[in-house]
Motif scaffolding. Structure first.
Motif, PDB file in Angstrom:
ATOM      1  N   VAL A 215       0.849  -1.187   0.000  1.00 32.38           N
ATOM      2  CA  VAL A 215       0.000   0.000   0.000  1.00 32.38           C
ATOM      3  C   VAL A 215       0.881   1.231   0.000  1.00 32.38           C
ATOM      4  CG1 VAL A 215      -1.926  -1.115   1.184  1.00 32.38           C
ATOM      5  CG2 VAL A 215      -0.151   0.033   2.526  1.00 32.38           C
ATOM      6  N   SER A 216       0.338   2.313  -0.539  1.00 32.14           N
ATOM      7  CA  SER A 216       1.044   3.586  -0.578  1.00 32.14           C
ATOM      8  C   SER A 216       0.113   4.642  -0.003  1.00 32.14           C
ATOM      9  CB  SER A 216       1.420   3.930  -2.026  1.00 32.14           C
ATOM     10  OG  SER A 216       2.042   5.185  -2.102  1.00 32.14           O
ATOM     11  N   VAL A 217       0.545   5.278   1.084  1.00 31.03           N
ATOM     12  CA  VAL A 217      -0.324   6.184   1.825  1.00 31.03           C
ATOM     13  C   VAL A 217       0.031   7.641   1.533  1.00 31.03           C
ATOM     14  CG1 VAL A 217      -1.078   6.915   4.114  1.00 31.03           C
ATOM     15  CG2 VAL A 217      -0.625   4.492   3.658  1.00 31.03           C
ATOM     16  N   ALA A 218      -0.985   8.402   1.107  1.00 32.30           N
ATOM     17  CA  ALA A 218      -0.819   9.841   0.928  1.00 32.30           C
ATOM     18  C   ALA A 218      -1.102  10.515   2.262  1.00 32.30           C
ATOM     19  CB  ALA A 218      -1.765  10.360  -0.147  1.00 32.30           C
ATOM     20  N   ILE A 219      -0.084  11.090   2.876  1.00 28.91           N
ATOM     21  CA  ILE A 219      -0.247  11.692   4.194  1.00 28.91           C
ATOM     22  C   ILE A 219      -0.729  13.135   4.073  1.00 28.91           C
ATOM     23  CG2 ILE A 219       1.516  10.219   5.238  1.00 28.91           C
ATOM     24  CD1 ILE A 219       3.367  12.767   5.091  1.00 28.91           C
ATOM     25  N   ASP A 220      -1.276  13.652   5.169  1.00 27.70           N
ATOM     26  CA  ASP A 220      -1.656  15.060   5.277  1.00 27.70           C
ATOM     27  C   ASP A 220      -0.668  15.697   6.258  1.00 27.70           C
ATOM     28  OD1 ASP A 220      -2.910  17.485   5.208  1.00 27.70           O
ATOM     29  OD2 ASP A 220      -4.572  16.897   6.526  1.00 27.70           O
ATOM     30  N   PRO A 221       0.442  16.261   5.751  1.00 27.21           N
ATOM     31  CA  PRO A 221       1.541  16.661   6.633  1.00 27.21           C
ATOM     32  C   PRO A 221       1.238  17.910   7.458  1.00 27.21           C
ATOM     33  CG  PRO A 221       2.032  17.307   4.401  1.00 27.21           C
ATOM     34  CD  PRO A 221       0.759  16.504   4.336  1.00 27.21           C
ATOM     35  N   VAL A 222       1.822  17.916   8.662  1.00 27.02           N
ATOM     36  CA  VAL A 222       1.785  19.121   9.495  1.00 27.02           C
ATOM     37  C   VAL A 222       3.066  19.927   9.311  1.00 27.02           C
ATOM     38  CG1 VAL A 222       0.268  18.082  11.209  1.00 27.02           C
ATOM     39  CG2 VAL A 222       2.758  17.902  11.487  1.00 27.02           C
TER      40      VAL A 222
END
Length: 297
Positions: A215-222
């Protein structure tokens, strides 16, 4: 046909490639004004404008671009021929230019330079630390450094580092307030520290693998950066979760400054390779550098 000296053509090629009289002058070890005069003399002899100058930019004209396309392979062959003269000397000599990201530059290349210098004192290694995916041919490098999956098929590659395990890490203080994720899906509820690629501008997706499932996860960065060490520092400071090469965080894990999570999901990453054009004419100096940097488990 007007007689043109090679130094004038080489000066034009350097200005056209770097798009800067200042940077080209530094490479050629001349003053910017002397370089500007040399380009003007070349343009006068050819009777055509080669470089367009403004207060903010320098660029080759259409005629200049066509000339540069013809010059690049010719100048490369001349440079290679001159470098090959080193083979007739007692020891390899000459300059070898390498483009590499900061981590392999500091961990895989720099530690070997002292031994290389001791064995080959007449070789000059110029190591340029680059954040993006540099076109080594266009930029005039002899070789570049990338992970295996990023190397173009028309390049020759040689391993200089092992395959490496990846890791997701966070500070104990962060995990005290945010329970460790049990699976990659849970990352959506966490603060994540992201990496932005310089060349494409994309944000790195975090790859995971377990039991044959990838799986490849698109993160929501801080927090976003283009520097891996800054990502690790931010994790140590408790900002959030960071995705890193395991070997780069081992000391932090051993000391307790960081804790690894999702360990059974973290994949191996392809090793680091030195690469160069398949058509490159190998010099004695370049061959010595390749041998010195090669990975020996």
């Amino acid at each position: 046909m007007p007689q043109i000296d090679l130094s004038g053509l080489a000066a034009f090629a350097e200005v056209a490639r770097l798009k800067s009289f200042t940077r080209a002058a530094a490479q050629l070890h001349v003053s910017p004004s002397a370089l500007s005069h040399a380009i003007r003399r070349l343009e006068e002899k050819l009777g055509v404008k080669l470089v367009s100058r403004t207060t903010r930019s320098v660029a080759a004209t259409e005629a200049g671009c066509r000339l540069l396309d013809s010059l690049d392979p010719a100048l490369a062959n001349i440079a290679a021929g001159i470098e090959q003269l080193g083979a007739y000397r007692e020891r390899p000599a000459g300059r070898v230019r390498i483009s590499a990201p900061r981590i392999p530059a500091t961990t895989l290349i720099a530690p070997k330079l002292a031994a290389l210098r001791r064995d080959y004192p007449d070789i000059l290694v110029e190591l340029s630390v680059e954040g993006g995916l540099t076109d080594i041919v266009a930029a005039g490098f002899d070789a570049g450094v990338r992970t295996g999956e990023l190397i173009a098929r028309d390049m020759i590659s040689m391993r200089i580092g092992p395959d490496e395990r990846m890791a997701v890490v966070a500070a104990p203080a962060y995990l005290a307030d945010h329970p460790a994720p049990a699976s990659p899906d849970a990352l959506s509820t966490h603060r994540c520290i992201g990496y932005r690629y310089i060349t494409s501008g994309d944000i790195h997706r975090w790859p995971f693998e377990r039991d044959g499932r990838a799986v490849s996860v698109a993160i929501d960065p801080v927090f976003l950066t283009n520097d891996a060490e800054l990502m690790i520092d931010a994790a140590v400071d408790g900002l959030g979760l960071s995705y890193a090469i395991r070997s780069q965080v081992e000391d932090h894990l051993a000391s307790g400054r960081l804790v690894a999570v999702l360990e059974d999901w973290c994949p191996m990453r392809a090793g680091t390779f030195l690469y160069y054009p398949s058509r490159r004419q190998t010099t004695a100096a370049f061959a010595a550098v390749v041998d010195a940097l090669s990975y020996r488990p």
